[in-house]
Design an enzyme around this catalytic site. Structure first.
Site, short mmCIF file in Angstrom:
data_model
loop_
_atom_site.label_atom_id
_atom_site.label_comp_id
_atom_site.label_asym_id
_atom_site.label_seq_id
_atom_site.Cartn_x
_atom_site.Cartn_y
_atom_site.Cartn_z
N ASP A 252 -7.79 -3.95 -1.56
CA ASP A 252 -8.96 -3.21 -2.06
C ASP A 252 -8.54 -1.93 -2.77
O ASP A 252 -9.23 -1.47 -3.70
CB ASP A 252 -9.89 -2.88 -0.90
CG ASP A 252 -9.18 -2.13 0.22
OD1 ASP A 252 -9.36 -0.91 0.30
OD2 ASP A 252 -8.44 -2.76 1.00
N LYS B 286 -11.02 -9.30 5.14
CA LYS B 286 -11.60 -7.97 5.31
C LYS B 286 -12.24 -7.53 4.00
O LYS B 286 -11.56 -7.31 3.01
CB LYS B 286 -10.53 -6.97 5.73
CG LYS B 286 -11.12 -5.59 6.00
CD LYS B 286 -10.03 -4.57 6.26
CE LYS B 286 -10.66 -3.19 6.42
NZ LYS B 286 -9.64 -2.13 6.41
N TYR C 52 0.82 -1.21 0.00
CA TYR C 52 0.00 0.00 0.00
C TYR C 52 0.86 1.27 0.00
O TYR C 52 0.67 2.17 -0.81
CB TYR C 52 -0.94 0.01 1.21
CG TYR C 52 -1.70 1.31 1.34
CD1 TYR C 52 -2.83 1.54 0.57
CD2 TYR C 52 -1.27 2.30 2.21
CE1 TYR C 52 -3.52 2.74 0.67
CE2 TYR C 52 -1.95 3.51 2.32
CZ TYR C 52 -3.07 3.72 1.53
OH TYR C 52 -3.74 4.91 1.64
#
Length: 532
Positions: free
Chosen positions: A304, A376, A269
């Protein structure tokens, strides 16, 4: 959690094994790189475990002052432990805090001790650092006691809700209200830009923008407040923050010391979306995950986010690849399956034909590949338009997909996404949506079984096959000599359509190759499981 989603896609077992083998081959050179380097943040985290806290009158943390002084005087190639505890043994200062204060003004001479002096300094450093490790152990035991006393949430997925006003004293009542309305996990999102700060702010903060600063005192205050609410509600309410960015190891250490339960901690990330140097990130990540493993903290990964910059259908396999890599990196650092909150998201364009069926295929693929992990599941964001009615409906579909596919952690979607920072009333309506769907269809995962060789099974197998092909391409790439293939793939823009070369990015100057004789008792204690 039902075991049915593990089998209903009829995935080829050999293909699944090959995917994990390739992920291991892609990840190992990066782990080797992480083992051979340290960073300023790893060394600062080590000092925090030894008890050094606080900041000067300009809010520069003492750990920053001390690491900078050691680096200037003796270098960091051997770590901070030997020079720091050698200076203490030589009488440069009576304690760690005073040493840092004197070092900030250039009043301490640092050197790398040799022979008996090195042995003595290493032993003294280990004794001090081990006290911090034992505090983390006690906090983990305290969590276990509170869960035994109050109980876990009565069902899964656990409901995850973000609370962050910028003011920790405003966050606390909002978090408590959210827990009373059904939230099982409270996430205090960080102030915009904190991931790019190469220091951890000090004390309770009230001035964050679009989030609240992650500090040790803010962690302590929120954890204490949620402990009160856990007692009131008769279920343990978990607390989440973010161990990412330039201070990933330090924030992980502070989270362990203050008993946070989950931490956002992703392998890529910060590289992709904050342009942090890849080597810095992977070195910091390994240490932070070792801390999380010891503390019993569940990590949440950020796959995500790829789907906010890449198409959720075309790039679905990159999410799977990243999940497999995150699993390898996590387990290598000591995390167990129950700590792997691997991320994925409901981000297929809703105008695409069969978009909901595609979402089910992607969600079931993750559920089957990682049957013991508390996945998640992230709500739609990219295709929220400002039409709150459409957004509320999309969030309902997202909640339904979570119920049907047995997700472990469900982040509450907001119908005002892309419009405003959600009001308390928005959160309340969003929680009503979740409660309705979970009450009406919460056990649907036990009954839902897509038809054999139908669209859902076929799509899941296609994504897995594309993931295997991509991993194979990564590990067989020989175009960049001397660079681990995974770093070359990141540089090529494989994930999230972002190109991040290993020779660039923020924080590169904080990376140091370890010398022979490097010592870090924190790493040794975390890897061996020892307490002294």
């Amino acid at each position: 959690m039902s075991s049915r989603p593990r089998q209903i896609l009829d995935l080829d077992a050999a293909t699944v094994r090959r995917a994990r083998t390739l992920a291991r081959r892609a990840g190992k050179p990066v782990v080797d790189l992480a083992r051979s380097h340290t960073t300023v943040s790893v060394e600062r985290a080590t000092l925090r475990l030894a008890g050094l806290a606080g900041a000067d009158h300009e809010n520069v943390p003492w750990v920053n002052h001390l690491v900078d002084a050691v680096r200037e005087g003796a270098g960091l190639e051997h770590g901070v432990t030997l020079p720091v505890w050698d200076a203490l043994r030589r009488g440069e200062a009576p304690d760690l805090l005073t040493l840092a204060q004197k070092a900030a003004s250039g009043g301490v001479r640092f050197e790398v001790p040799q022979g008996k002096a090195a042995t003595a300094a290493g032993k003294a450093g280990r004794t001090a650092i081990a006290r911090g490790i034992r505090t983390i152990d006690r906090q983990r035991a305290a969590r276990d006691r509170l869960i035994a006393r109050h109980g876990n949430p009565p069902r899964k997925p656990w409901i995850y809700l973000i609370v962050a006003t910028g003011d920790i004293y405003e966050d606390i009542p909002q978090a408590q209200a959210a827990a009373r309305e059904g939230a099982d996990i409270i996430a205090v999102i960080r102030s915009t830009g904190q991931s790019l700060l190469d220091f951890v702010p000090e004390g309770a903060t009230r001035e964050g923008y679009a989030g609240t600063y992650a500090t040790q005192e803010n962690f302590r205050l929120m954890r204490a407040a949620l402990d009160e609410t856990s007692k009131e509600l008769g279920r343990y309410v978990r607390l989440t923050n973010y161990a990412s960015g330039l201070c990933m190891p330090e924030i992980a250490a502070l989270a362990g010391l203050e008993r946070l339960d989950m931490m956002l901690n992703d392998s890529m990330y910060g590289i992709l979306f904050r342009d942090i140097n890849p080597i810095r990130t992977f070195v910091d990540q390994r240490f932070s995950r070792q801390v999380h493993a010891r503390a019993g903290i569940i990590i949440n990964t950020g796959e995500d986010n790829y789907l906010t910059t890449a198409d959720a259908v075309e790039a679905a396999h990159t999410v799977t690849v990243s999940q497999l890599l995150n699993e390898y990196f996590a387990k290598e650092a000591g995390l167990e399956d129950w700590q792997l909150g691997l991320g994925h998201a409901f981000e297929v364009d809703p105008t695409v034909k069969d978009s909901f069926r595609l979402e089910l295929a992607h969600a079931l693929l993750a559920r089957q590949l990682f049957p013991e992990a508390p996945l998640k599941w992230m709500p739609p964001t990219k295709h929220m338009t400002g039409d709150i009615f459409r957004g509320y409906l999309l969030d309902g579909f997202f909640n339904l997909a979570g119920a049907m596919t047995g997700q472990g952690i469900l982040l509450v979607g907001m119908m005002t996404e892309a419009v405003v920072t959600p009001w308390i009333s928005d959160r309340d309506l969003a929680l009503q949506n979740v409660r309705y769907v979970m009450d009406a269809a919460g056990g649907l995962t036990e009954d839902f079984h897509p038809p054999r060789d139908g669209l859902i099974q076929t799509r899941a197998r296609q994504v897995l096959g594309e993931a295997v092909d991509l991993l194979d391409t990564i590990v067989t790439d020989t175009s960049t000599a001397g660079v681990p293939p995974l770093l070359a793939a990141i540089a090529d823009g494989t994930f999230g359509s972002m190109k991040r070369p290993p020779t660039k990015g923020k924080g590169l100057e904080g990376v140091v190759r370890k010398a022979d004789g490097y010592l870090n008792p924190a790493t040794d204690l975390l890897e061996t499981g020892e307490t002294r």
